[in-house]
Motif scaffolding. Structure first.
Motif, mmCIF file in Angstrom:
data_model
loop_
_atom_site.group_PDB
_atom_site.id
_atom_site.type_symbol
_atom_site.label_atom_id
_atom_site.label_comp_id
_atom_site.label_asym_id
_atom_site.label_seq_id
_atom_site.Cartn_x
_atom_site.Cartn_y
_atom_site.Cartn_z
ATOM 1 N N PRO A 100 0.790 -1.224 0.000
ATOM 2 C CA PRO A 100 0.000 0.000 0.000
ATOM 3 C C PRO A 100 0.828 1.283 0.000
ATOM 4 C CG PRO A 100 -0.970 -1.600 1.498
ATOM 5 C CD PRO A 100 0.354 -2.158 1.069
ATOM 6 N N GLN A 101 1.925 1.327 0.753
ATOM 7 C CA GLN A 101 2.708 2.558 0.793
ATOM 8 C C GLN A 101 3.347 2.868 -0.555
ATOM 9 O OE1 GLN A 101 5.281 3.175 4.210
ATOM 10 N NE2 GLN A 101 6.700 4.382 2.969
ATOM 11 N N VAL A 102 3.870 1.843 -1.206
ATOM 12 C CA VAL A 102 4.445 2.039 -2.541
ATOM 13 C C VAL A 102 3.358 2.491 -3.519
ATOM 14 C CG1 VAL A 102 5.475 0.820 -4.500
ATOM 15 C CG2 VAL A 102 6.381 0.489 -2.199
ATOM 16 N N ALA A 103 2.152 1.948 -3.369
ATOM 17 C CA ALA A 103 1.049 2.332 -4.254
ATOM 18 C C ALA A 103 0.686 3.801 -4.073
ATOM 19 C CB ALA A 103 -0.166 1.446 -3.990
ATOM 20 N N VAL A 104 0.571 4.260 -2.818
ATOM 21 C CA VAL A 104 0.236 5.663 -2.576
ATOM 22 C C VAL A 104 1.369 6.569 -3.058
ATOM 23 C CG1 VAL A 104 -0.299 7.393 -0.819
ATOM 24 C CG2 VAL A 104 -1.294 5.102 -0.660
ATOM 25 N N ALA A 105 2.614 6.148 -2.844
ATOM 26 C CA ALA A 105 3.748 6.935 -3.339
ATOM 27 C C ALA A 105 3.712 7.053 -4.861
ATOM 28 C CB ALA A 105 5.056 6.310 -2.879
ATOM 29 N N ALA A 106 3.267 6.001 -5.547
ATOM 30 C CA ALA A 106 3.151 6.048 -7.006
ATOM 31 C C ALA A 106 2.085 7.045 -7.435
ATOM 32 C CB ALA A 106 2.817 4.660 -7.549
ATOM 33 N N LEU A 107 0.990 7.134 -6.676
ATOM 34 C CA LEU A 107 -0.020 8.150 -6.956
ATOM 35 C C LEU A 107 0.573 9.546 -6.794
ATOM 36 C CD1 LEU A 107 -3.087 6.623 -5.045
ATOM 37 C CD2 LEU A 107 -2.702 6.589 -7.508
#
Length: 269
Positions: free
Chosen positions: A119-126
């Motif tokens: 999840p953290q990598v996903a939000v950082a990608a956003l």
């Protein structure tokens, strides 16, 4: 990408129509609040990640935004494009977004962070694809689960289901608490400032047959649990579903199912 990501991709393959009929209508409710939290207005360049049938993308377009919508599942993109021909639609998987850094004013993800392995990598990608000062807004289902989400497990257990299989999940060191504090911390750790989180509560009104259509097509918690079971067990599960939902039936024959979601948004530094 993780085993959980691969598992999720397989679960959604070819299920756009069943999703739109069932869970898609439920997930549409937070769309206005999600766009408000991302400060989406006329002229904004918006990325809608995990667009599903395109509900959030369509609403953003009515606000005068320039919308790009992506989803990991090809059948979702096909349905969204057919229903809403304006805007740009493409197949893409979080966190592998094929866009330049800082090209959008806002990025939104409606009930998508629930379905990624990091999840953290996903939000950082956003955040990566949003300009400095731009906004990122996400929704997730909370834990403990509200009544609507608990219904599926209750139906399975009441039907005498076998022990739940050991399925891929988010690794403990990559997971976050599905609480306001947990979601706020996730966005902050991903590099966002001025993070706010709110709890949205509503009553989902739906036809009992439409609501059952999701699990019957293998979608959601009960759909996953029903996979590979016998026809007799599926009949029992449906019986328990009817029994448990009877308390929520209105005089017009629709279900009134109370639920909640978490909505969090922040600004890119």
């Amino acid at each position: 990408m993780t085993k959980f990501d691969d598992h999720e991709r397989g679960r959604w393959a070819g299920r756009a129509e069943a999703y739109a009929r069932s869970f898609g209508r439920l997930c549409a409710y937070p769309a206005p609040a999600l766009l408000d939290a991302a400060q989406v207005a006329a002229g904004a360049r918006v990325l809608d990640v995990g667009t599903g049938p395109g509900t959030v993308a369509a609403l953003a377009a009515t606000r005068g935004a320039t919308v790009t919508a992506v989803d990991a599942e090809a059948s979702m993109i096909a349905r969204a494009r057919a229903a809403r021909p304006s805007g740009r639609f493409a197949q893409a998987v979080l966190p592998l977004l094929p866009f330049r850094t800082g090209v959008f004013d806002a990025a939104v993800a409606n009930f998508v962070i629930n379905h990624v392995g990091d999840p953290q990598v996903a939000v950082a990608a956003l955040g990566r694809v949003v300009r400095p000062g731009g906004r990122v807004a996400v929704t997730v289902w909370p834990h403990p689960q509200p009544p609507l989400q608990r219904l599926w497990g209750q139906a399975y257990e009441a039907a005498g289901g076998p022990p739940r299989p050991d399925l891929p999940g988010v690794a403990a060191d990559r997971n976050f608490d599905r609480t306001p504090a947990g979601l706020t911390g996730l966005l902050r750790d991903a590099g966002l400032d001025d993070v706010r989180c709110e709890t949205l509560s509503w009553v989902h009104r739906t036809d009992p047959e439409d609501w059952w259509a999701g699990p019957a097509a293998g979608i959601g918690q009960l759909g996953l649990l029903l996979d590979g079971t016998t026809a007799e067990f599926r009949r029992r599960a449906r019986h328990e579903y009817d029994r448990l939902t009877a308390a929520y039936l209105d005089v017009d024959g629709l279900l009134n199912l109370p639920t909640t979601a978490l909505l969090a948004a922040g600004r890119l530094r």
